[in-house]
Design an enzyme around this catalytic site. Structure first.
Site, PDB file in Angstrom:
ATOM      1  N   TYR A 137       9.426   5.202   5.659  1.00 31.08           N
ATOM      2  CA  TYR A 137       8.626   5.932   6.645  1.00 31.08           C
ATOM      3  C   TYR A 137       8.986   7.415   6.737  1.00 31.08           C
ATOM      4  CZ  TYR A 137       7.450   1.246   8.218  1.00 31.08           C
ATOM      5  OH  TYR A 137       7.021  -0.050   8.276  1.00 31.08           O
ATOM      6  N   HIS A 188       3.306   9.754  10.648  1.00 24.90           N
ATOM      7  CA  HIS A 188       3.769   9.219  11.930  1.00 24.90           C
ATOM      8  C   HIS A 188       5.195   9.674  12.262  1.00 24.90           C
ATOM      9  CE1 HIS A 188       2.068   6.836  15.001  1.00 24.90           C
ATOM     10  NE2 HIS A 188       2.477   5.641  14.658  1.00 24.90           N
ATOM     11  N   TYR A 229      11.045   0.352  16.378  1.00 27.88           N
ATOM     12  CA  TYR A 229       9.863   0.881  15.714  1.00 27.88           C
ATOM     13  C   TYR A 229       9.045   1.644  16.743  1.00 27.88           C
ATOM     14  CZ  TYR A 229      11.127  -1.192  11.370  1.00 27.88           C
ATOM     15  OH  TYR A 229      11.795  -1.469  10.215  1.00 27.88           O
ATOM     16  N   ASN A 262       6.294   1.535  18.285  1.00 28.45           N
ATOM     17  CA  ASN A 262       5.652   0.896  19.434  1.00 28.45           C
ATOM     18  C   ASN A 262       6.627   0.423  20.501  1.00 28.45           C
ATOM     19  OD1 ASN A 262       3.533   1.343  17.728  1.00 28.45           O
ATOM     20  ND2 ASN A 262       2.894  -0.776  17.582  1.00 28.45           N
TER      21      ASN A 262
END
Length: 186
Positions: A17, A22, A64, A66
């Protein structure tokens, strides 16, 4: 002391990531820490990587995206801070690539990481610096798009945006909100 006590870069942990859209907030906080010759330590209770400089705490949640609120809820209690002492740095699909926008409070705007923080802290009074990663290309799914790396031709604009975010934060801490906002909109 500056305006904020806790600076949080939103993103997802893991090498896969690192360079995604993001994780732009995460990258800004990593760069802030690097420029001050600090290093992160893992705080298991906070579920985060943290770095300290005097009364300033830099945070990269290891939950993560969320679940970012879980990390902040603990840190606010530990540091005896209110939600207004936090600066959340995050990506924003509704802003064009390279554009920055500061807001002292407001809704999540559909951003799941910010939504988690708002839910955990029970308030929308959370200052945030939004970094433009948009627009979403036609026909592209949002979840797929934000988890893709920036295109080669976007990288200069991304580096410029990271630098602008760092300059905004440094100005904010040294000269206050009014001057920082004037420089941001200039």
């Amino acid at each position: 002391m500056g305006v904020f006590h806790i600076v949080v870069g939103l993103g997802n942990p893991g090498q896969e990531y690192e360079k995604t859209r993001h994780n732009i907030g995460w990258r800004v906080v990593e760069e802030l820490v690097k420029r001050q010759n600090l290093s992160f330590k893992i705080d298991k209770k906070a579920k985060s990587k943290v770095a300290f400089k005097e009364k300033l705490v830099f945070v990269l949640p290891l939950t993560y995206m969320n679940l970012s609120g879980q990390a902040l809820s603990y840190l606010l209690q530990k540091e005896k801070c209110s939600s207004k002492d936090i600066l959340v740095i995050l990506d924003d699909i509704s802003l064009p690539l390279g554009k920055l926008r500061f807001r002292p409070k407001g809704s999540s705007g559909g951003h799941k990481g910010l939504e988690s923080i708002i839910e955990e802290l029970h308030t929308e009074d959370i200052p945030r610096l939004r970094l433009g990663i948009g627009p979403l290309p036609e026909g592209e799914q949002l979840a797929d798009y934000v988890l893709k790396p920036f295109l080669e031709e976007e990288k200069d604009k991304v580096e410029e945006m990271i630098l602008k975010a760092i300059q905004f934060f440094e100005c904010l801490q040294k000269e206050g909100i009014e001057i920082a906002l004037n420089k941001l909109s200039a």
